[in-house]
Design an enzyme around this catalytic site. Structure first.
Site, short mmCIF file in Angstrom:
data_model
loop_
_atom_site.label_atom_id
_atom_site.label_comp_id
_atom_site.label_asym_id
_atom_site.label_seq_id
_atom_site.Cartn_x
_atom_site.Cartn_y
_atom_site.Cartn_z
N ASN A 1 0.87 -1.17 0.00
CA ASN A 1 0.00 0.00 0.00
C ASN A 1 0.91 1.22 0.00
O ASN A 1 1.51 1.54 1.02
CB ASN A 1 -0.90 -0.02 1.24
CG ASN A 1 -1.69 1.27 1.39
OD1 ASN A 1 -1.78 2.07 0.46
ND2 ASN A 1 -2.27 1.47 2.56
N TRP A 2 0.99 1.87 -1.14
CA TRP A 2 1.95 2.99 -1.26
C TRP A 2 1.45 4.28 -0.62
O TRP A 2 2.21 5.25 -0.53
CB TRP A 2 2.27 3.23 -2.74
CG TRP A 2 3.13 2.16 -3.33
CD1 TRP A 2 3.72 1.11 -2.68
CD2 TRP A 2 3.49 2.05 -4.70
NE1 TRP A 2 4.44 0.35 -3.57
CE2 TRP A 2 4.32 0.90 -4.82
CE3 TRP A 2 3.22 2.79 -5.85
CZ2 TRP A 2 4.86 0.48 -6.03
CZ3 TRP A 2 3.77 2.38 -7.06
CH2 TRP A 2 4.57 1.24 -7.15
N LYS A 3 0.19 4.31 -0.26
CA LYS A 3 -0.36 5.53 0.36
C LYS A 3 -0.06 6.73 -0.56
O LYS A 3 -0.05 6.57 -1.77
CB LYS A 3 0.19 5.71 1.78
CG LYS A 3 0.05 4.41 2.59
CD LYS A 3 0.38 4.55 4.05
CE LYS A 3 0.21 3.21 4.74
NZ LYS A 3 0.38 3.26 6.18
N HIS B 1 -9.25 1.63 5.61
CA HIS B 1 -7.90 1.80 6.15
C HIS B 1 -7.93 2.76 7.34
O HIS B 1 -8.67 3.74 7.34
CB HIS B 1 -6.95 2.32 5.07
CG HIS B 1 -5.52 2.20 5.50
ND1 HIS B 1 -4.94 3.11 6.36
CD2 HIS B 1 -4.58 1.27 5.24
CE1 HIS B 1 -3.70 2.74 6.60
NE2 HIS B 1 -3.45 1.62 5.93
N GLU C 1 -6.08 5.05 8.25
CA GLU C 1 -5.81 6.47 7.94
C GLU C 1 -7.05 7.16 7.39
O GLU C 1 -7.26 8.36 7.61
CB GLU C 1 -4.62 6.58 6.97
CG GLU C 1 -3.30 6.29 7.71
CD GLU C 1 -2.24 5.60 6.89
OE1 GLU C 1 -2.31 5.63 5.65
OE2 GLU C 1 -1.32 5.01 7.50
N GLU D 1 -4.91 -4.57 10.85
CA GLU D 1 -3.82 -3.60 10.98
C GLU D 1 -3.97 -2.85 12.31
O GLU D 1 -4.70 -1.86 12.38
CB GLU D 1 -3.87 -2.59 9.83
CG GLU D 1 -3.71 -3.21 8.46
CD GLU D 1 -3.19 -2.21 7.44
OE1 GLU D 1 -2.12 -2.46 6.86
OE2 GLU D 1 -3.81 -1.15 7.24
N GLY E 1 3.27 2.32 10.65
CA GLY E 1 4.24 3.40 10.46
C GLY E 1 5.04 3.74 11.71
O GLY E 1 5.72 4.76 11.74
N SER F 1 4.05 -2.17 10.19
CA SER F 1 5.51 -2.29 10.34
C SER F 1 6.06 -3.65 9.90
O SER F 1 7.03 -4.15 10.48
CB SER F 1 5.94 -1.95 11.76
OG SER F 1 5.64 -0.59 12.05
N GLY G 1 3.17 -1.01 4.16
CA GLY G 1 3.31 0.40 3.78
C GLY G 1 4.76 0.74 3.49
O GLY G 1 5.28 0.48 2.39
N GLY G 2 5.45 1.28 4.48
CA GLY G 2 6.81 1.80 4.29
C GLY G 2 7.77 0.87 3.58
O GLY G 2 8.48 1.28 2.64
P1 13P Z 1 3.51 0.37 7.54
O1 13P Z 1 3.94 -0.94 6.90
O2 13P Z 1 4.27 1.54 7.03
O3 13P Z 1 3.44 0.25 9.02
O4 13P Z 1 1.98 0.62 7.04
C1 13P Z 1 1.06 -0.41 7.16
C2 13P Z 1 -0.17 -0.01 6.45
O5 13P Z 1 -0.88 0.90 6.86
C3 13P Z 1 -0.52 -0.73 5.21
O6 13P Z 1 -1.83 -0.45 4.80
#
Ligand code: 13P
Length: 259
Positions: free
Chosen positions: A9-11, A97, A99, A169, A175, A215, A236-237
């Site tokens: 998920n590149w956000k 999600h 966020e 999640e 993050g 993470s 994500g990251g």
């Molecule tokens: P991180 O892997 O950066 O913690 O993000 C997880 C995430 O929100 C994937 O949707």
């Protein structure tokens, strides 16, 4: 065994050129290293979905949208409807999600409406849920998951379990570099699967892929993916760097051989 789904998920990261560079690299990787039991997906930003679909069309890599409007088509400036996404033949779309819940005030009701939009338009939703730190500390994790499942899946009929993917999640792990332990994640996944068993049936619950997100990194993915109820990762990251993402795919390929 359920296949593992490893999804990036590149956000709100990567412009067009960065998107192209990553996807070309991933295409080359997938061409050489495909393994049926490790499914791959990436969720770039909206403006690049068409390009991503074109570039990846003859590869096993699937494209996902990061969000969708809860509304049908119409006067909703800035929104993107499920009908529009479906016209790209996208297989997956995220909904719920944390966020979106946190920064855009999405309630369980809104998430439920989005899930219905995605399903109605023939795509597979990746339904995200998870507790906040204060909820975990107050030992409310299961109660929160139960509410998110009951409200999020309200009036949604699942016949096979392949119609939807769930992503657990925990908000405190997103993050932050603070990953859930494999046991904490397994416990939450088992709770979710058990809820699905009780509210649908055993066959449906056994088919649903439940991903872990929060993470996930090359050095912790192995232990997480080895857990019996963890069927992939939403990353994500660490999904922003091609070498890290492919390292996690390589590890997942080793895991499916022994799981
Ligand atoms: P991180 O892997 O950066 O913690 O993000 C997880 C995430 O929100 C994937 O949707």
């Amino acid at each position: 065994m359920r296949p593992l789904l490893i999804a990036g998920n590149w956000k709100m990261n990567k412009d067009l050129f960065e998107t192209l560079a990553f996807l070309q690299g991933l295409k080359a990787y997938a061409h050489k290293h495909a393994e049926d039991r490790v499914q791959i997906a990436v969720a770039p930003a909206y403006p690049f979905l068409v390009t991503a679909c074109d570039l990846l069309k003859d590869t096993p890599v699937k494209v996902a949208a990061q969000d969708v409007s809860a509304n049908d088509d119409g006067a909703f400036t800035g929104e993107v409807s499920a009908t529009m996404l479906a016209s790209l033949h996208l297989p997956f779309c995220l909904a719920g999600h944390s966020e979106r819940r946190q920064y855009h005030g999405e309630t369980d009701f809104v998430v439920n409406t989005k899930l219905k939009q995605v399903l109605k338009n023939g795509m597979t939703p990746i339904f995200c849920l998870g507790e906040k730190l204060e909820e975990r500390e107050a030992e409310q994790t299961n109660a929160v998951l139960e509410r998110q499942l009951a409200d999020g899946l309200s009036d949604i009929n699942l016949l096979t379990g392949r119609e939807i993917v769930v992503a657990y999640e925990p908000v405190w792990a997103i993050g932050t570099g603070k990953v859930a332990t494999p046991q904490q994640a397994q416990d939450a996944h088992a709770f979710i699967r058990n809820w699905l068993m009780n509210n649908y049936n055993v066959a449906v619950a056994e088919k649903i892929q439940i991903l872990y997100g929060g993470s996930v990194k090359p050095d912790n993915i192995r232990e997480l993916m080895l857990q019996p109820d963890i069927d992939g990762a939403l990353i994500g990251g660490a999904a922003l760097k091609l070498e890290q993402f492919t390292a996690m795919l390589d590890t997942s390929k080793e895991v499916v051989k022994i799981k």
